[in-house]
Write an enzyme that holds these catalytic residues in place. Structure first.
Site, short mmCIF file in Angstrom:
data_model
loop_
_atom_site.label_atom_id
_atom_site.label_comp_id
_atom_site.label_asym_id
_atom_site.label_seq_id
_atom_site.Cartn_x
_atom_site.Cartn_y
_atom_site.Cartn_z
CG HIS A 130 -1.87 1.12 1.32
ND1 HIS A 130 -3.23 0.96 1.15
CD2 HIS A 130 -1.69 2.45 1.58
CE1 HIS A 130 -3.83 2.13 1.29
NE2 HIS A 130 -2.92 3.05 1.55
CD GLU A 131 1.40 3.43 3.62
OE1 GLU A 131 1.55 4.51 3.00
OE2 GLU A 131 0.37 3.17 4.28
CG HIS A 170 0.42 6.11 -0.73
ND1 HIS A 170 -0.67 6.45 -1.49
CD2 HIS A 170 -0.08 5.62 0.44
CE1 HIS A 170 -1.78 6.18 -0.82
NE2 HIS A 170 -1.45 5.67 0.35
#
Length: 235
Positions: free
Chosen positions: A114-115, A118
């Site tokens: 998920h990160e 980003h």
């Protein structure tokens, strides 16, 4: 990859008490006193980076884009508020992993993925994280969509059964919750931002080329990414 640090604590830094206004405090006394949590977090992080096809694809894609990720420089295991598992700090280009809230390898794999999404967005696009909520919404939609956060298996563990179009509903819901957690804005403003960019960002599957609904899907996506890279290298 680094951005100007925010001047006020309005961007979710209260959820990550070891950083404060975008400044990493990796060597804090608190971190050292919680060695066992930190050691386990570091070990699970290494396993995720070495074995998760999601993470491996993203790492290769970022390297190809000129943003090589280094474990010691770009990841930080820290104590966090109980409501979050991780975060991407655009001010320092660091991924924060919440060592007190991540206890299983499967959870670590999802948070890292998920990160990293980003971080990939930060690398490839001019994302105005602190001033443009639509930019934030787009990256949160992509992260929820592509990280495995909204697989059917994970939705079942949240007791969400048989929801029609569950994946889109989950992506929208998780993106909205993520925005509200780190921005001092109304729910209406957050919903408007998500709605405005949802279709285009939901259908942006880079660098996977598809929505990886499972680890097997991610493996196929990683293989295709490697083959695509070899193809262009031979042109």
């Amino acid at each position: 990859m680094e951005e100007k640090k925010p001047e006020q604590d309005e961007f979710g830094y209260h959820l990550f008490p070891e950083r404060g206004n975008g400044e990493s405090k990796k060597n804090s006394i608190l971190s050292k006193s919680l060695f066992s949590f930190n050691h386990k977090c570091q070990l699970m992080l290494k396993i995720a980076l070495d074995t998760s096809p999601y993470a491996k694809l993203l790492l290769d894609a970022m390297k190809q884009s000129g943003c090589t990720v280094y474990k010691d420089r770009h990841f930080s295991c820290e104590e966090c508020d109980g409501s979050v598992s991780g975060g991407f700090d655009a001010a320092t280009s660091e991924i924060v992993l919440c060592q007190n809230n991540i206890h299983q390898q499967s959870h670590m794999n999802r948070v890292v993925t998920h990160e990293l999404i980003h971080a990939f967005d930060h690398c490839r696009a001019h994302v105005d994280w602190f001033n443009n909520v639509r930019h934030l919404a787009c990256s949160e939609i992509r992260a929820a969509n592509l990280s495995g956060d909204c697989t059917l298996a994970n939705e079942l563990t949240r007791f969400k059964f048989g929801v029609k179009g569950h994946h889109q509903v989950c992506v929208r819901d998780r993106a909205l919750r993520s925005i509200l957690a780190v921005r001092n804005i109304s729910r209406e403003t957050a919903e408007k931002a998500v709605d405005e960019v949802f279709d285009s960002c939901f259908n942006d599957h880079e660098p996977f080329g598809r929505i990886p609904h499972s680890k097997a899907d991610a493996k196929f996506a990683y293989r295709d990414f490697q083959n695509r890279d070899r193809y262009y290298a031979n042109l």
